[in-house]
Motif scaffolding. Structure first.
Motif, PDB file in Angstrom:
ATOM      1  N   LYS A  66       0.828  -1.210   0.000  1.00 54.08           N
ATOM      2  CA  LYS A  66       0.000   0.000   0.000  1.00 54.08           C
ATOM      3  C   LYS A  66       0.860   1.256   0.000  1.00 54.08           C
ATOM      4  N   LEU A  67       1.888   1.274   0.817  1.00 52.28           N
ATOM      5  CA  LEU A  67       2.792   2.422   0.873  1.00 52.28           C
ATOM      6  C   LEU A  67       3.550   2.592  -0.436  1.00 52.28           C
ATOM      7  N   ALA A  68       4.044   1.504  -1.006  1.00 53.32           N
ATOM      8  CA  ALA A  68       4.801   1.582  -2.255  1.00 53.32           C
ATOM      9  C   ALA A  68       3.923   2.056  -3.404  1.00 53.32           C
ATOM     10  N   GLY A  69       2.688   1.569  -3.476  1.00 49.82           N
ATOM     11  CA  GLY A  69       1.784   2.009  -4.539  1.00 49.82           C
ATOM     12  C   GLY A  69       1.435   3.481  -4.436  1.00 49.82           C
ATOM     13  N   ALA A  70       1.111   3.932  -3.228  1.00 46.30           N
ATOM     14  CA  ALA A  70       0.767   5.348  -3.046  1.00 46.30           C
ATOM     15  C   ALA A  70       1.965   6.251  -3.325  1.00 46.30           C
ATOM     16  N   THR A  71       3.149   5.851  -2.884  1.00 49.48           N
ATOM     17  CA  THR A  71       4.356   6.641  -3.129  1.00 49.48           C
ATOM     18  C   THR A  71       4.663   6.740  -4.617  1.00 49.48           C
ATOM     19  N   SER A  72       4.498   5.656  -5.348  1.00 47.72           N
ATOM     20  CA  SER A  72       4.781   5.663  -6.781  1.00 47.72           C
ATOM     21  C   SER A  72       3.841   6.604  -7.530  1.00 47.72           C
ATOM     22  N   VAL A  73       2.555   6.550  -7.205  1.00 46.28           N
ATOM     23  CA  VAL A  73       1.579   7.418  -7.881  1.00 46.28           C
ATOM     24  C   VAL A  73       1.872   8.890  -7.595  1.00 46.28           C
ATOM     25  N   ILE A  74       2.120   9.206  -6.331  1.00 43.44           N
ATOM     26  CA  ILE A  74       2.377  10.606  -5.959  1.00 43.44           C
ATOM     27  C   ILE A  74       3.661  11.111  -6.619  1.00 43.44           C
ATOM     28  N   LEU A  75       4.704  10.311  -6.639  1.00 43.58           N
ATOM     29  CA  LEU A  75       5.973  10.763  -7.195  1.00 43.58           C
ATOM     30  C   LEU A  75       5.931  10.906  -8.710  1.00 43.58           C
ATOM     31  N   VAL A  76       5.157  10.077  -9.393  1.00 44.81           N
ATOM     32  CA  VAL A  76       5.019  10.268 -10.842  1.00 44.81           C
ATOM     33  C   VAL A  76       4.304  11.581 -11.130  1.00 44.81           C
ATOM     34  N   LEU A  77       3.304  11.925 -10.334  1.00 42.56           N
ATOM     35  CA  LEU A  77       2.580  13.175 -10.523  1.00 42.56           C
ATOM     36  C   LEU A  77       3.442  14.393 -10.169  1.00 42.56           C
ATOM     37  N   ILE A  78       4.198  14.289  -9.084  1.00 47.20           N
ATOM     38  CA  ILE A  78       5.052  15.405  -8.674  1.00 47.20           C
ATOM     39  C   ILE A  78       6.324  15.472  -9.523  1.00 47.20           C
ATOM     40  N   GLY A  79       6.878  14.313  -9.824  1.00 48.64           N
ATOM     41  CA  GLY A  79       8.151  14.277 -10.531  1.00 48.64           C
ATOM     42  C   GLY A  79       8.069  14.693 -11.981  1.00 48.64           C
ATOM     43  N   THR A  80       6.905  14.563 -12.615  1.00 44.73           N
ATOM     44  CA  THR A  80       6.785  14.923 -14.033  1.00 44.73           C
ATOM     45  C   THR A  80       7.049  16.407 -14.286  1.00 44.73           C
ATOM     46  N   PRO A  81       6.343  17.332 -13.638  1.00 44.70           N
ATOM     47  CA  PRO A  81       6.651  18.755 -13.887  1.00 44.70           C
ATOM     48  C   PRO A  81       8.032  19.162 -13.398  1.00 44.70           C
ATOM     49  N   LEU A  82       8.489  18.564 -12.294  1.00 53.20           N
ATOM     50  CA  LEU A  82       9.809  18.905 -11.779  1.00 53.20           C
ATOM     51  C   LEU A  82      10.908  18.430 -12.731  1.00 53.20           C
ATOM     52  N   ALA A  83      10.776  17.230 -13.239  1.00 51.40           N
ATOM     53  CA  ALA A  83      11.770  16.707 -14.184  1.00 51.40           C
ATOM     54  C   ALA A  83      11.733  17.477 -15.498  1.00 51.40           C
ATOM     55  N   TRP A  84      10.563  17.877 -15.933  1.00 50.68           N
ATOM     56  CA  TRP A  84      10.460  18.685 -17.170  1.00 50.68           C
ATOM     57  C   TRP A  84      11.139  20.031 -16.992  1.00 50.68           C
ATOM     58  N   TRP A  85      10.937  20.638 -15.841  1.00 50.32           N
ATOM     59  CA  TRP A  85      11.565  21.943 -15.589  1.00 50.32           C
ATOM     60  C   TRP A  85      13.082  21.798 -15.503  1.00 50.32           C
ATOM     61  N   LEU A  86      13.565  20.776 -14.829  1.00 58.93           N
ATOM     62  CA  LEU A  86      15.006  20.578 -14.699  1.00 58.93           C
ATOM     63  C   LEU A  86      15.674  20.272 -16.043  1.00 58.93           C
ATOM     64  N   SER A  87      14.947  19.647 -16.943  1.00 54.46           N
ATOM     65  CA  SER A  87      15.537  19.261 -18.228  1.00 54.46           C
ATOM     66  C   SER A  87      15.504  20.380 -19.256  1.00 54.46           C
ATOM     67  N   HIS A  88      14.756  21.449 -19.005  1.00 55.65           N
ATOM     68  CA  HIS A  88      14.636  22.519 -19.999  1.00 55.65           C
ATOM     69  C   HIS A  88      14.969  23.909 -19.467  1.00 55.65           C
TER      70      HIS A  88
END
Length: 277
Positions: A66-88
């Motif tokens: 349960k913890l691993a699933g919730a962490t993965s979903v949250i990090l994909v949502l948070i990490g997408t805009p952050l990774a896009w900003w860092l890459s550009h």
């Protein structure tokens, strides 16, 4: 009559001696058979017990998933805009944000867990606000454990996505812009399909890393059954109490799971098609 009495007495003595010899020969066979039967019954008991898992370990496995699933979903949502900003981005803040994102990779888990415990505690900056709003503490709770896991696994989601977005380049985005696509539309229809392998890698690595967490989990969540007791904590507790069969059962499960995760990531990288549309 005297001779017959002596003869009868001699016969009786010889009969008793024969019975004694017979008993001596027969008696040792009884305990041998008993020991063999006992040995067989004792050997069967651990075999049946080894197939069983305690309710506490089952609860730890479900809570960890349960913890691993919730962490993965949250990090994909948070990490997408952050990774896009860092890459550009060309901002100077990148040289501060990027090391902060990667800091959990080199920081000892107990150090990170200690400061998160202070931050999420009842007197901490975040913990005090949480207590005022909900009346409960973040420390030693599943919610606090989720926040700590998101922070601790952040680089495992951001770095694969950042690498994938950097491989997209600018020519595809410029081509989408010339065709009249807005930046969000170009991101959803062009950049995201090209970076699909980065999404898969980020989700799988985050899930696997969260399952194997120990230091941060122990510092922030403790060992509360059905609430914060994860698989890694259960293994540590079994080893501490010399319950090696239970520890071995959970450890071999994590070993097989880790190998399958790495194999799945390798296969997905080679066989996942990139589609733009």
């Amino acid at each position: 009559s005297g001779r017959s009495a002596c003869t009868d007495t001699a016969r009786c003595r010889s009969a008793e001696a024969g019975n004694r010899k017979y008993r001596r020969r027969r008696l040792p066979c009884v305990p041998v058979l008993t020991l063999r039967m006992r040995g067989r019954s004792r050997c069967r008991v651990p075999a049946t017990r080894s197939l069983q898992m305690s309710p506490a370990d089952l609860s730890a496995i479900l809570l960890t998933l349960k913890l691993a699933g919730a962490t993965s979903v949250i990090l994909v949502l948070i990490g997408t805009p952050l990774a896009w900003w860092l890459s550009h981005t060309s901002s100077r803040m990148r040289w501060i944000i990027e090391p902060l994102v990667a800091l959990p990779l080199v920081l000892p888990p107990t150090v990170l867990g200690f400061y998160l415990l202070i931050l999420l505690g009842p007197a901490g900056a975040i913990g005090s606000i949480w207590v005022e709003v909900t009346g409960e503490t973040l420390a030693f709770s599943f919610s606090g454990l989720l926040i700590a896991s998101v922070i601790y696994s952040l680089p495992f989601a951001v770095q694969p996505l950042q690498t994938a977005f950097q491989s997209v380049g600018s020519k595809y985005m410029e081509a989408a812009a010339t065709l009249g696509a807005s930046p969000p539309d170009a991101f959803m229809t062009v950049a995201s399909p090209i970076a699909i392998r980065g999404y898969v890698t980020a989700a799988v690595l985050t899930f696997a890393h969260t399952i194997g967490e120990f230091g941060v989990v122990l510092m922030v969540g403790g060992n509360i059954p059905d609430k914060t007791r994860m698989i890694s904590i259960a293994i540590f507790e079994h080893v501490e109490t010399l319950s090696y069969p239970e520890a071995h059962r959970l450890s071999i499960g994590l070993l097989i799971f880790s190998f399958l995760v790495l194999m799945a990531v390798t296969i997905l990288h080679r066989h996942t098609p990139v589609r733009v549309g």
